[in-house]
Design a protein around this motif. Structure first.
Motif, PDB file in Angstrom:
ATOM      1  N   ILE A   1       0.984  -1.274  -0.007  1.00  0.00           N
ATOM      2  CA  ILE A   1      -0.136   0.161  -0.014  1.00  0.00           C
ATOM      3  C   ILE A   1       0.940   1.331   0.033  1.00  0.00           C
ATOM      4  O   ILE A   1       0.552   2.388  -0.726  1.00  0.00           O
ATOM      5  CB  ILE A   1      -1.040  -0.016   1.340  1.00  0.00           C
TER       6      ILE A   1
ATOM      7  N   TYR B   1       1.079   4.446  -2.829  1.00  0.00           N
ATOM      8  CA  TYR B   1       0.902   5.738  -2.367  1.00  0.00           C
ATOM      9  C   TYR B   1       2.223   6.405  -2.798  1.00  0.00           C
ATOM     10  O   TYR B   1       1.871   7.653  -3.273  1.00  0.00           O
ATOM     11  CB  TYR B   1       1.048   5.674  -0.868  1.00  0.00           C
TER      12      TYR B   1
ATOM     13  N   GLY C   1      -5.094  -0.059  -4.440  1.00  0.00           N
ATOM     14  CA  GLY C   1      -3.955  -0.429  -3.534  1.00  0.00           C
ATOM     15  C   GLY C   1      -3.218  -1.550  -3.948  1.00  0.00           C
ATOM     16  O   GLY C   1      -2.243  -1.527  -2.926  1.00  0.00           O
TER      17      GLY C   1
ATOM     18  N   ALA D   1      -4.063   8.993   5.382  1.00  0.00           N
ATOM     19  CA  ALA D   1      -4.948   8.172   5.411  1.00  0.00           C
ATOM     20  C   ALA D   1      -6.425   8.467   6.372  1.00  0.00           C
ATOM     21  O   ALA D   1      -6.044   9.343   7.291  1.00  0.00           O
ATOM     22  CB  ALA D   1      -4.532   6.576   5.952  1.00  0.00           C
TER      23      ALA D   1
ATOM     24  N   ILE E   1      -5.122   7.587   1.307  1.00  0.00           N
ATOM     25  CA  ILE E   1      -5.525   6.193   1.461  1.00  0.00           C
ATOM     26  C   ILE E   1      -6.863   6.022   2.208  1.00  0.00           C
ATOM     27  O   ILE E   1      -7.043   6.617   3.510  1.00  0.00           O
ATOM     28  CB  ILE E   1      -4.462   5.448   2.136  1.00  0.00           C
TER      29      ILE E   1
ATOM     30  N   CYS F   1       0.267   3.111   7.389  1.00  0.00           N
ATOM     31  CA  CYS F   1       0.086   4.604   6.878  1.00  0.00           C
ATOM     32  C   CYS F   1       0.744   5.705   7.833  1.00  0.00           C
ATOM     33  O   CYS F   1       1.799   6.285   7.551  1.00  0.00           O
ATOM     34  CB  CYS F   1      -1.193   5.068   6.734  1.00  0.00           C
TER      35      CYS F   1
END
Length: 258
Positions: free
Chosen positions: A31, A35, A98, A67, A49, A60
């Motif tokens: 993820i 990003y 993602g 996020a 996110i 995150c």
């Protein structure tokens, strides 16, 4: 310039590969790799996110990635990004999955630029399928057929177009790549649309948008794209990125030596 925000829906559970977004890809959680790729696109003003998972929120936070928590009741990534879109001020919203770590600036920048055309409601991407590829008949690979101006006419899991007779016409097949950009007002309208029969038959939400007259621009890309649905996909993408990085290093050394 229109304000553009990318929202990355990040569901924790996955039937084929549970918790896949937390697995590492060349030292980063998947993820975060996605990003970082999206964050590097100069035309994008912000990246968020959207997740239903405390575990992903923690990842995150550790990686300084923006996020927000969303409801666990969403049945699609589009539904999840709509929840976030309602709360932000922007003109264009991009939905990047993602589990697509190879989606990058070369794919996203042209999508954003196509909104200079006022006719475009939604934009997405297609990739030519080679003649001998198993994807032509693979129901998991969604095919798309477009009109003369590259607007989608239909999406299907079936082999479209279907060549009925043996003739000299060259058939070109295109795989749909599931990255979308929306005008914000169009995205908010989508929430109110009811499922149409074609969507129910094919299990493809974009058919609901076509059914209701929305114009979906489909841009062709030559970029290699491979999403992560299984552990085998993760290993494949990891090896691809290693080879790609090594190739770039070799080219850089060759340039220096010359």
């Amino acid at each position: 310039m229109p304000k553009t925000v990318a929202i990355i829906p990040a569901r924790y559970e996955s039937s084929r590969f549970p918790k896949k977004l937390t697995y590492e890809l060349l030292g980063k959680p998947i993820i975060i790799a996605v990003y970082d790729n999206v964050k590097a696109v100069s035309e994008i003003d912000d990246v968020i996110i959207a997740t239903d998972s405390k575990e992903i929120m923690d990842i995150c936070s550790k990686n300084n990635a923006k996020a927000v928590m969303t409801s666990k009741s969403h049945t699609s990534g589009t539904s999840r990004i709509i929840e976030v879109a309602k709360k932000i001020d922007c003109d264009i919203i991009i939905n990047v999955q993602g589990d697509e770590p190879l989606i990058n600036e070369e794919i996203l920048s042209p999508i954003i630029k196509c909104f200079e055309d006022k006719k475009v409601d939604i934009a997405t991407v297609k990739l030519k399928i080679e003649k001998d590829s198993h994807l032509i008949k693979d129901e998991s690979a969604v095919k798309v057929v477009c009109d003369a101006e590259d607007y989608a006419m239909y999406f299907s899991r079936a082999t479209i177009p279907h060549k009925r007779f043996d003739n000299d016409i060259e058939v070109r097949y295109y795989k749909h790549i599931g990255v979308y950009a929306f005008r914000k007002e169009i995205l908010l309208k989508i929430e109110k649309l009811k499922e149409c029969d074609y969507e129910k038959i094919e299990k493809l939400e974009q058919l609901r948008w076509l059914y209701n007259g929305m114009k979906i621009k489909v841009l062709e890309t030559n970029q290699f794209i491979h999403g992560i649905d299984t552990k085998e996909d993760l290993e494949f993408v990891q090896e691809y990125l290693r080879r790609h990085a090594q190739s770039e290093l070799n080219n850089e050394n060759l340039y220096k030596n010359n």
